[in-house]
Write a protein that holds these residues in place. Structure first.
Motif, PDB file in Angstrom:
ATOM      1  N   ILE A 379     103.361  67.158 -29.633  1.00 26.77           N
ATOM      2  CA  ILE A 379     101.992  67.539 -29.310  1.00 26.77           C
ATOM      3  C   ILE A 379     101.320  68.173 -30.529  1.00 26.77           C
ATOM      4  CG2 ILE A 379     102.773  69.788 -28.420  1.00 26.77           C
ATOM      5  CD1 ILE A 379     100.448  69.698 -26.445  1.00 26.77           C
ATOM      6  N   PRO A 380     100.041  67.875 -30.786  1.00 23.84           N
ATOM      7  CA  PRO A 380      99.296  68.599 -31.820  1.00 23.84           C
ATOM      8  C   PRO A 380      99.099  70.054 -31.397  1.00 23.84           C
ATOM      9  CG  PRO A 380      98.212  66.523 -31.265  1.00 23.84           C
ATOM     10  CD  PRO A 380      99.242  66.765 -30.212  1.00 23.84           C
ATOM     11  N   ILE A 381      99.238  70.981 -32.342  1.00 24.38           N
ATOM     12  CA  ILE A 381      99.156  72.398 -31.995  1.00 24.38           C
ATOM     13  C   ILE A 381      97.775  72.772 -31.476  1.00 24.38           C
ATOM     14  CG2 ILE A 381      98.539  73.165 -34.342  1.00 24.38           C
ATOM     15  CD1 ILE A 381     100.382  75.604 -33.820  1.00 24.38           C
ATOM     16  N   SER A 382      96.729  72.128 -31.983  1.00 23.06           N
ATOM     17  CA  SER A 382      95.384  72.457 -31.510  1.00 23.06           C
ATOM     18  C   SER A 382      95.211  72.096 -30.038  1.00 23.06           C
ATOM     19  CB  SER A 382      94.329  71.737 -32.351  1.00 23.06           C
ATOM     20  OG  SER A 382      94.479  70.341 -32.241  1.00 23.06           O
ATOM     21  N   LYS A 383      95.827  71.004 -29.614  1.00 25.39           N
ATOM     22  CA  LYS A 383      95.750  70.609 -28.207  1.00 25.39           C
ATOM     23  C   LYS A 383      96.613  71.520 -27.337  1.00 25.39           C
ATOM     24  CE  LYS A 383      92.847  67.222 -28.400  1.00 25.39           C
ATOM     25  NZ  LYS A 383      91.588  67.279 -27.631  1.00 25.39           N
ATOM     26  N   PHE A 384      97.744  71.933 -27.871  1.00 27.97           N
ATOM     27  CA  PHE A 384      98.602  72.885 -27.178  1.00 27.97           C
ATOM     28  C   PHE A 384      97.818  74.173 -26.913  1.00 27.97           C
ATOM     29  CE2 PHE A 384     103.434  73.920 -27.171  1.00 27.97           C
ATOM     30  CZ  PHE A 384     103.299  74.722 -26.054  1.00 27.97           C
ATOM     31  N   TYR A 385      97.154  74.670 -27.941  1.00 33.60           N
ATOM     32  CA  TYR A 385      96.370  75.895 -27.794  1.00 33.60           C
ATOM     33  C   TYR A 385      95.235  75.697 -26.793  1.00 33.60           C
ATOM     34  CZ  TYR A 385      93.394  79.861 -28.905  1.00 33.60           C
ATOM     35  OH  TYR A 385      92.622  80.994 -28.812  1.00 33.60           O
ATOM     36  N   ALA A 386      94.573  74.538 -26.854  1.00 34.76           N
ATOM     37  CA  ALA A 386      93.465  74.268 -25.938  1.00 34.76           C
ATOM     38  C   ALA A 386      93.940  74.249 -24.487  1.00 34.76           C
ATOM     39  CB  ALA A 386      92.797  72.948 -26.288  1.00 34.76           C
ATOM     40  N   ALA A 387      95.146  73.744 -24.247  1.00 34.68           N
ATOM     41  CA  ALA A 387      95.687  73.750 -22.892  1.00 34.68           C
ATOM     42  C   ALA A 387      95.955  75.174 -22.418  1.00 34.68           C
ATOM     43  CB  ALA A 387      96.962  72.923 -22.836  1.00 34.68           C
ATOM     44  N   LEU A 388      96.485  76.001 -23.312  1.00 32.30           N
ATOM     45  CA  LEU A 388      96.804  77.381 -22.945  1.00 32.30           C
ATOM     46  C   LEU A 388      95.551  78.215 -22.712  1.00 32.30           C
ATOM     47  CD1 LEU A 388      99.715  78.147 -25.453  1.00 32.30           C
ATOM     48  CD2 LEU A 388      99.918  77.814 -22.986  1.00 32.30           C
ATOM     49  N   GLU A 389      94.552  78.064 -23.561  1.00 31.95           N
ATOM     50  CA  GLU A 389      93.394  78.957 -23.538  1.00 31.95           C
ATOM     51  C   GLU A 389      92.170  78.380 -22.849  1.00 31.95           C
ATOM     52  OE1 GLU A 389      93.372  82.120 -24.488  1.00 31.95           O
ATOM     53  OE2 GLU A 389      95.510  81.929 -24.904  1.00 31.95           O
ATOM     54  N   ASP A 390      91.992  77.058 -22.903  1.00 36.26           N
ATOM     55  CA  ASP A 390      90.778  76.438 -22.380  1.00 36.26           C
ATOM     56  C   ASP A 390      91.017  75.537 -21.182  1.00 36.26           C
ATOM     57  OD1 ASP A 390      89.325  77.677 -24.428  1.00 36.26           O
ATOM     58  OD2 ASP A 390      89.707  76.012 -25.804  1.00 36.26           O
ATOM     59  N   GLY A 391      92.258  75.442 -20.735  1.00 41.12           N
ATOM     60  CA  GLY A 391      92.546  74.603 -19.581  1.00 41.12           C
ATOM     61  C   GLY A 391      92.386  73.127 -19.843  1.00 41.12           C
ATOM     62  N   GLU A 392      92.566  72.690 -21.092  1.00 36.26           N
ATOM     63  CA  GLU A 392      92.417  71.266 -21.408  1.00 36.26           C
ATOM     64  C   GLU A 392      93.393  70.439 -20.583  1.00 36.26           C
ATOM     65  OE1 GLU A 392      92.011  68.209 -25.157  1.00 36.26           O
ATOM     66  OE2 GLU A 392      91.707  70.353 -25.382  1.00 36.26           O
ATOM     67  N   SER A 393      92.943  69.301 -20.115  1.00 40.50           N
ATOM     68  CA  SER A 393      93.746  68.483 -19.210  1.00 40.50           C
ATOM     69  C   SER A 393      94.684  67.571 -19.972  1.00 40.50           C
ATOM     70  CB  SER A 393      92.845  67.650 -18.300  1.00 40.50           C
ATOM     71  OG  SER A 393      92.066  66.754 -19.060  1.00 40.50           O
ATOM     72  N   LEU A 394      95.663  67.063 -19.262  1.00 43.10           N
ATOM     73  CA  LEU A 394      96.715  66.243 -19.853  1.00 43.10           C
ATOM     74  C   LEU A 394      96.170  64.982 -20.516  1.00 43.10           C
ATOM     75  CD1 LEU A 394      99.751  65.658 -20.243  1.00 43.10           C
ATOM     76  CD2 LEU A 394      99.759  64.662 -17.941  1.00 43.10           C
ATOM     77  N   THR A 395      95.124  64.393 -19.953  1.00 38.52           N
ATOM     78  CA  THR A 395      94.650  63.101 -20.436  1.00 38.52           C
ATOM     79  C   THR A 395      94.033  63.161 -21.826  1.00 38.52           C
ATOM     80  OG1 THR A 395      92.594  63.478 -19.227  1.00 38.52           O
ATOM     81  CG2 THR A 395      94.255  62.126 -18.149  1.00 38.52           C
ATOM     82  N   SER A 396      93.721  64.345 -22.344  1.00 35.11           N
ATOM     83  CA  SER A 396      93.103  64.430 -23.660  1.00 35.11           C
ATOM     84  C   SER A 396      93.969  65.141 -24.688  1.00 35.11           C
ATOM     85  CB  SER A 396      91.755  65.159 -23.554  1.00 35.11           C
ATOM     86  OG  SER A 396      91.921  66.471 -23.062  1.00 35.11           O
ATOM     87  N   MET A 397      95.248  65.360 -24.377  1.00 34.33           N
ATOM     88  CA  MET A 397      96.092  66.194 -25.241  1.00 34.33           C
ATOM     89  C   MET A 397      96.927  65.411 -26.245  1.00 34.33           C
ATOM     90  SD  MET A 397      97.339  69.113 -22.556  1.00 34.33           S
ATOM     91  CE  MET A 397      98.564  69.713 -23.716  1.00 34.33           C
ATOM     92  N   TYR A 398      96.947  64.103 -26.140  1.00 37.37           N
ATOM     93  CA  TYR A 398      97.707  63.254 -27.056  1.00 37.37           C
ATOM     94  C   TYR A 398      99.193  63.638 -27.082  1.00 37.37           C
ATOM     95  CZ  TYR A 398      93.206  61.488 -28.561  1.00 37.37           C
ATOM     96  OH  TYR A 398      91.956  60.905 -28.569  1.00 37.37           O
ATOM     97  N   LEU A 399      99.699  63.954 -25.909  1.00 36.27           N
ATOM     98  CA  LEU A 399     101.124  64.210 -25.768  1.00 36.27           C
ATOM     99  C   LEU A 399     101.896  62.911 -25.983  1.00 36.27           C
ATOM    100  CD1 LEU A 399     101.903  67.116 -24.886  1.00 36.27           C
ATOM    101  CD2 LEU A 399     102.594  66.168 -22.703  1.00 36.27           C
ATOM    102  N   ARG A 400     103.050  62.996 -26.563  1.00 40.58           N
ATOM    103  CA  ARG A 400     103.914  61.813 -26.760  1.00 40.58           C
ATOM    104  C   ARG A 400     105.325  62.167 -26.291  1.00 40.58           C
ATOM    105  NH1 ARG A 400     103.073  57.763 -30.491  1.00 40.58           N
ATOM    106  NH2 ARG A 400     100.888  58.289 -30.105  1.00 40.58           N
ATOM    107  N   ILE A 401     105.840  61.388 -25.369  1.00 41.30           N
ATOM    108  CA  ILE A 401     107.105  61.713 -24.713  1.00 41.30           C
ATOM    109  C   ILE A 401     108.130  60.595 -24.943  1.00 41.30           C
ATOM    110  CG2 ILE A 401     108.206  62.162 -22.471  1.00 41.30           C
ATOM    111  CD1 ILE A 401     105.498  63.307 -21.562  1.00 41.30           C
TER     112      ILE A 401
END
Length: 455
Positions: A379-401
């Motif tokens: 995961i990009p760290i900026s998206k990780f932070y956005a999920a923690l602080e701004d409630g960013e949803s899974l569909t925009s986080m560019y997670l790779r599993i």
């Protein structure tokens, strides 16, 4: 007497009858949900929107591309807001934003607004979604929004066939497949047969391909991997299966007048401002080679030191505490002890690796990761932070599993694993409601305060 129907964006519509305006899932932002960019492109005249007099606003469910406090903030606080949601927290947030009349919708219980009779109808996932049946001047419109139709509801809706118009969610989103693209099958370039069968039962005069009217960032590989169905294909398939039905595309701002005999173009919404070519279409590339997470992370700005520390602390402490609080499903891949690697990429594309031993409800952070891996998350760290602080949803986080090849035994077990069993996904999103709206509310309260307005 006629009914005017206008498209705002995505699942947003305005219905007008006898000078009564009713809005459904209104979004007045571009982009919305952080990285959903209107497709085709539009802008909004927010000053005009502030002067709109909606008799009511109906919201089908709490997802942030349907219920956005940033959009609702433009509306007068006396506007009645009707929401289908099982969680009291959302109603409290909208009241805290200042709205005086916020009401919970119940399926099959009609709401009367001037000439309109509006019925929330049961969706397949009734804990989340609802649909809307809109009746006015003898006309009958079904707004399916994002939902799959509950079988019992379909039986009831069939009694009203033929419908005058159905607003149908025409895209099959690949939001799960893009999490693990090396393991996902190429999407079939065909409408689900179930959709066509349901439309045949409803037998509408007109079908509008609705929802999913957006792309991601211009550089995003999601733009050719997320949406397999084009407008053109939707029209061809539906009109082939339902020869008496006409498929009608409504771009943002476009309005039509519906009566019992015909459908005519009408004056567009003057507060939705189209930008550039509007009759654009999706182009799906099922074999597109996705960029690595390191390359994706370079598109995002660097975090401040305090923000990066927030993410790193979560990886060392918060994630472990959250995981131990959750109850693992009996059939989880992680019921058996596994070695998990979480890789967090900064704006330079450099990864920090965190290794964990996970088994059942237990998790331990490991100093080294030399044991064979069973699961990987990037995961990009900026998206990780956005999920923690701004409630960013899974569909925009560019997670790779699990974008690697494991040993043969693990590969066999992964065939039956649920990608959403990922420990990071569970820690960020399980038992979490309304994080995106809560972050919006915090920002809006600061912005709308006398001190914020004075800046």
């Amino acid at each position: 007497m006629t009914l005017k129907i206008s498209r705002i964006l995505h699942a947003g519509y305005v219905f007008e009858c006898n000078d009564t305006l009713v809005a459904f899932d209104p979004i007045f932002e571009n982009p919305f949900s952080r990285n959903c960019y209107a497709f085709p492109d539009v802008r909004f005249d927010h000053e005009q929107i502030r002067n709109l007099k909606f008799a009511a606003v109906f919201i089908s469910h709490y997802h942030d591309d349907h219920c956005s406090l940033d959009s609702l903030d433009f509306l007068h606080r006396t506007t009645p807001i009707y929401i289908y949601c099982l969680f009291d927290e959302l109603f409290a947030m909208i009241r805290e934003l200042g709205f005086l009349n916020v009401r919970q919708l119940q399926t099959n219980v009609p709401v009367n607004v001037g000439p309109f009779e509006i019925f929330p109808r049961k969706a397949l996932d009734s804990e989340v979604d609802s649909m809307f049946q809109i009746k006015a001047v003898g006309l009958n419109v079904l707004n399916v929004v994002d939902a799959w139709i509950d079988p019992g509801a379909l039986t009831e809706l069939a009694h009203d066939a033929p419908w005058d118009m159905v607003l149908w969610p025409f895209q099959t989103m690949r939001e799960i497949e893009v999490l693990s693209p090396s393991r996902a099958a190429i999407a079939p370039l065909a409408l689900p047969l179930e959709w066509l069968e349901q439309l045949k039962i409803l037998n509408p005069r007109y079908v509008v391909p609705s929802s999913c009217q957006f792309l991601q960032e211009t550089w995003s590989w999601y733009n050719h991997a997320f949406f397999p169905i084009s407008y053109r294909q939707f029209q061809q398939d539906v009109e082939f299966m339902l020869p008496s039905t006409r498929v009608l595309r409504l771009n943002p701002a476009v309005s039509v007048i519906l009566d019992h005999e015909s459908l005519q173009a009408s004056s567009p919404l003057d507060w939705v401002l189209p930008v550039g070519e509007q009759n654009v279409d999706y182009r799906y590339e099922g074999n597109v080679e996705p960029p690595g997470t390191a390359e994706i992370a370079r598109h995002f700005p660097s975090l401040a030191a305090q923000q990066s520390d927030r993410v790193i602390h979560y990886c060392h402490v918060g994630l472990l505490a959250k995981y131990r609080q959750m109850e693992l499903a009996p059939d989880s891949f992680f019921q058996k002890e596994r070695m998990w690697r979480l890789s967090v990429y900064d704006h330079m594309g450099t990864a920090m690796h965190f290794h964990y031993r996970v088994g059942g409800d237990a998790i331990a952070h490991l100093v080294d990761g030399h044991a064979p891996l069973s699961w990987t998350t990037e995961i990009p760290i900026s998206k990780f932070y956005a999920a923690l602080e701004d409630g960013e949803s899974l569909t925009s986080m560019y997670l790779r599993i699990n974008d690697v090849i494991f040993d043969d035994d693990i590969e066999k077990e992964l065939q039956a694993a649920d990608i959403l069993d990922d420990p990071l996904i569970r820690c960020l999103f399980n038992d979490v409601f309304g994080a995106y709206q809560a972050a919006q509310l915090r920002r809006l309260k600061v912005r709308n305060s006398p001190l914020g307005k004075g800046k």
